[in-house]
Enzyme design. Structure first.
Site, short mmCIF file in Angstrom:
data_model
loop_
_atom_site.label_atom_id
_atom_site.label_comp_id
_atom_site.label_asym_id
_atom_site.label_seq_id
_atom_site.Cartn_x
_atom_site.Cartn_y
_atom_site.Cartn_z
N GLY A 40 27.39 72.84 -17.77
CA GLY A 40 26.24 73.67 -17.45
C GLY A 40 26.08 74.83 -18.41
N ASP A 55 36.58 66.31 -10.26
CA ASP A 55 35.80 66.51 -9.04
C ASP A 55 36.44 67.66 -8.28
OD1 ASP A 55 34.51 66.47 -6.62
OD2 ASP A 55 35.10 64.43 -6.07
N ILE A 56 35.83 68.84 -8.36
CA ILE A 56 36.45 70.02 -7.76
C ILE A 56 36.35 70.05 -6.24
CG2 ILE A 56 36.34 71.51 -9.80
CD1 ILE A 56 33.75 72.69 -8.73
N ALA A 108 28.64 74.99 -9.71
CA ALA A 108 27.98 75.21 -8.42
C ALA A 108 26.80 74.27 -8.29
CB ALA A 108 27.49 76.67 -8.30
N THR A 125 23.12 74.44 -8.01
CA THR A 125 22.18 75.52 -8.33
C THR A 125 20.71 75.12 -8.15
OG1 THR A 125 22.27 74.87 -10.67
CG2 THR A 125 23.76 76.63 -9.96
N ASP A 160 22.41 86.94 -6.68
CA ASP A 160 21.56 87.90 -5.96
C ASP A 160 21.01 87.30 -4.68
OD1 ASP A 160 20.14 86.20 -7.91
OD2 ASP A 160 18.32 87.18 -7.19
N TYR A 190 21.11 77.80 -0.23
CA TYR A 190 21.89 78.05 -1.44
C TYR A 190 22.58 79.41 -1.34
CZ TYR A 190 22.72 79.74 -6.19
OH TYR A 190 23.27 80.31 -7.31
N LYS A 225 26.66 80.30 -1.20
CA LYS A 225 27.29 81.14 -2.22
C LYS A 225 28.01 82.32 -1.57
CE LYS A 225 27.34 80.70 -6.03
NZ LYS A 225 28.37 79.99 -6.86
N TRP A 274 18.71 85.67 -12.04
CA TRP A 274 17.73 85.19 -13.01
C TRP A 274 18.40 84.69 -14.29
CZ3 TRP A 274 13.09 89.19 -12.98
CH2 TRP A 274 12.66 89.39 -11.66
#
Length: 297
Positions: free
Chosen positions: A10, A50-51, A74, A76, A118, A142, A146, A167
């Site tokens: 990523g 594979d976490i 993650a 996302t 955020d 999401y 998190k 962002w």
């Protein structure tokens, strides 16, 4: 120092791995891909992992014995996280996997850096949000997962950093800046919301900060975005187009006028970075400078 980085396919994980290589830091890069991504340094070790599989994480972490584990992986896709058929996958990626890594870091006495968002906050007020603001109110699934990830790190790893960002944009993968630039080739004008406020975070800049944190023991939760004035998304797009010398017209609209998204976004994403600077960490460069570098590099 040896670091273990997740999510190296990523935009953030790849930049952390690349920056570590530049700085001469031993780095084990990991990701879901079977083959090592072509953009990672050839000499850098890569593990397909594979976490969400605790035994697989134990095997990888115990075998490599890193000093620091930087968890960038993650789920996302914020809108996709709202779909009921994805809920288990989102939870496993953002909570189960994080718990697996935190437990393994604690077992070997390693530090852990967890990347949060955020989106753990809702629309609290118009003021910048500090790390210690306890009014956690995620507006989407999401954000919920998190924040759960933050909790399992706190509960399972005693030498941990949580870094909330907003962002995000970088050279790999999809992001808001790349999407806005691609629209120039399709439309003469676009509409962008002008009531969502924050500051962008450029992943190459963030990668340098995370490696700086890796050498520190000032554990805790921090906000990290590029510096500069807070901006709404409409004015941010105007800055992007001015820097890229694009003539596409941009019209401001409210979130309600634009249309309700599948996943609600907070209107206030103004993360205060005062704590980061007070701790002595190097603040990220101004976001306008980051956008210019993104465009010209």
């Amino acid at each position: 120092m040896k670091i273990f980085v997740t999510g190296c396919g990523g935009q953030l994980g790849s930049d952390v791995a690349i920056e570590a290589f530049k700085e001469g830091i031993e780095c084990i890069a990991s990701g879901r891909r079977e083959e090592k991504p072509c953009f990672l340094p050839e000499a850098q070790k890569y593990i397909s992992l594979d976490i969400t599989d605790l035994e697989a994480v134990k095997k990888a972490v115990f075998a490599t014995s890193p000093d620091v584990l930087i968890h960038c992986a993650a789920w996302t896709n914020v809108d996709g996280a709202e779909d009921s058929e994805n809920r288990d996958a989102v939870y496993n990626a953002n909570v189960t996997a994080t718990e697996n890594l935190a437990k393994c870091a604690e077992k070997i006495g390693a530090k852990m850096i967890y990347i949060s968002t955020d989106y753990v906050f809702g629309d609290l007020s118009d003021e910048p949000i500090s790390e210690d603001d306890g009014r956690i109110y995620p507006l989407n699934f999401y954000g919920e997962t998190k924040f759960m990830g933050e909790q399992v790190v706190k509960d399972n790893c005693s030498r941990a950093f949580t870094v909330r960002i907003s962002w995000v944009f970088g050279k790999k993968g999809n992001n808001f800046v790349k999407t806005m630039l691609s629209l120039c080739d399709k439309y003469e004008s676009i509409k962008v919301v002008n009531d969502q406020w924050g500051r962008p975070t450029y992943t190459p800049d963030l990668a340098k900060l995370l490696l700086e944190m890796s050498k520190s023991d000032k554990y805790g939760t921090y906000h990290a975005t590029n510096e500069g004035e807070y901006v709404n998304r409409y004015d941010m797009v105007r800055q992007i187009y001015a820097e890229a010398k694009k003539r596409t017209k941009v019209y401001p609209v409210s979130t309600e006028e634009y249309g309700k998204p599948k996943a609600l976004r907070p209107k206030n994403s103004k993360l205060s970075t005062d704590k980061l600077k007070e701790a002595g960490f190097t603040p990220l460069p101004p976001w306008k400078d980051a956008i210019a570098r993104y465009i010209y590099e």
